[in-house]
Design a protein around this motif. Structure first.
Motif, PDB file in Angstrom:
ATOM      1  N   ARG A  40       0.835  -1.194   0.000  1.00 42.71           N
ATOM      2  CA  ARG A  40       0.000   0.000   0.000  1.00 42.71           C
ATOM      3  C   ARG A  40       0.875   1.251   0.000  1.00 42.71           C
ATOM      4  O   ARG A  40       0.595   2.223  -0.688  1.00 42.71           O
ATOM      5  CB  ARG A  40      -0.886  -0.022   1.244  1.00 42.71           C
ATOM      6  CG  ARG A  40      -2.271   0.526   0.958  1.00 42.71           C
ATOM      7  CD  ARG A  40      -3.164   0.357   2.151  1.00 42.71           C
ATOM      8  NE  ARG A  40      -3.828  -0.921   2.164  1.00 42.71           N
ATOM      9  CZ  ARG A  40      -4.562  -1.358   3.197  1.00 42.71           C
ATOM     10  NH1 ARG A  40      -4.655  -0.624   4.286  1.00 42.71           N
ATOM     11  NH2 ARG A  40      -5.163  -2.514   3.144  1.00 42.71           N
ATOM     12  N   GLN A  41       1.951   1.195   0.785  1.00 43.56           N
ATOM     13  CA  GLN A  41       2.865   2.342   0.858  1.00 43.56           C
ATOM     14  C   GLN A  41       3.548   2.574  -0.485  1.00 43.56           C
ATOM     15  O   GLN A  41       3.688   3.711  -0.927  1.00 43.56           O
ATOM     16  CB  GLN A  41       3.922   2.089   1.932  1.00 43.56           C
ATOM     17  CG  GLN A  41       3.620   2.830   3.211  1.00 43.56           C
ATOM     18  CD  GLN A  41       4.686   2.611   4.239  1.00 43.56           C
ATOM     19  OE1 GLN A  41       5.550   1.755   4.098  1.00 43.56           O
ATOM     20  NE2 GLN A  41       4.634   3.387   5.281  1.00 43.56           N
ATOM     21  N   THR A  45       3.357   5.845  -2.833  1.00 42.14           N
ATOM     22  CA  THR A  45       4.554   6.556  -3.305  1.00 42.14           C
ATOM     23  C   THR A  45       4.526   6.691  -4.820  1.00 42.14           C
ATOM     24  O   THR A  45       4.810   7.766  -5.361  1.00 42.14           O
ATOM     25  CB  THR A  45       5.821   5.799  -2.858  1.00 42.14           C
ATOM     26  OG1 THR A  45       5.742   5.557  -1.458  1.00 42.14           O
ATOM     27  CG2 THR A  45       7.071   6.608  -3.153  1.00 42.14           C
TER      28      THR A  45
END
Ligand SMILES: [Zn+2]
Length: 109
Positions: A40-41, A45
């Motif tokens: 998810r990160q 990004t």
């Protein structure tokens, strides 16, 4: 009445702290959950980079130009430093070794 409110508040805080604690334990213990969060990160990004791509390109270009300028100034300074310099016989200013006339006072060397 006030005591009841305090109790409810305390239970809510306890539940939040408990959930965070369990999530942290799960993240540490389970690579699968960790990967899910990381994925998810990474997505976030990627999305961010897509959104600001033009700005990032602009920043990179400007930075490269500033670096280029700095390198050019340094290179010129080194080149000037390597040139043979002598002092004018009349005014004492630094001039090029092979110059016939002083560029400051104009007298012949
Ligand atoms: Zn001179």
């Amino acid at each position: 009445m006030h005591f009841e409110l305090f109790k409810v508040f305390f239970i809510i805080v306890a539940v939040i702290v408990g959930v965070i604690f369990i999530l942290t334990i799960l993240m540490v213990a389970s690579p699968k959950i960790r990967a899910k969060f990381m994925g998810r990160q990474v997505k976030a990004t990627k999305y961010m980079i897509d959104e600001v791509e033009d700005d990032l390109t602009d920043i990179a270009t400007k930075r490269a130009n500033i670096n280029k300028e700095g390198v050019e100034i340094t290179a010129k300074a080194i080149k000037d430093g390597l040139k043979d310099k002598v002092y004018c016989k009349y005014c004492g200013k630094k001039i090029d070794k092979d110059s016939k006339f002083c560029k400051i006072c104009g007298k012949e060397q």
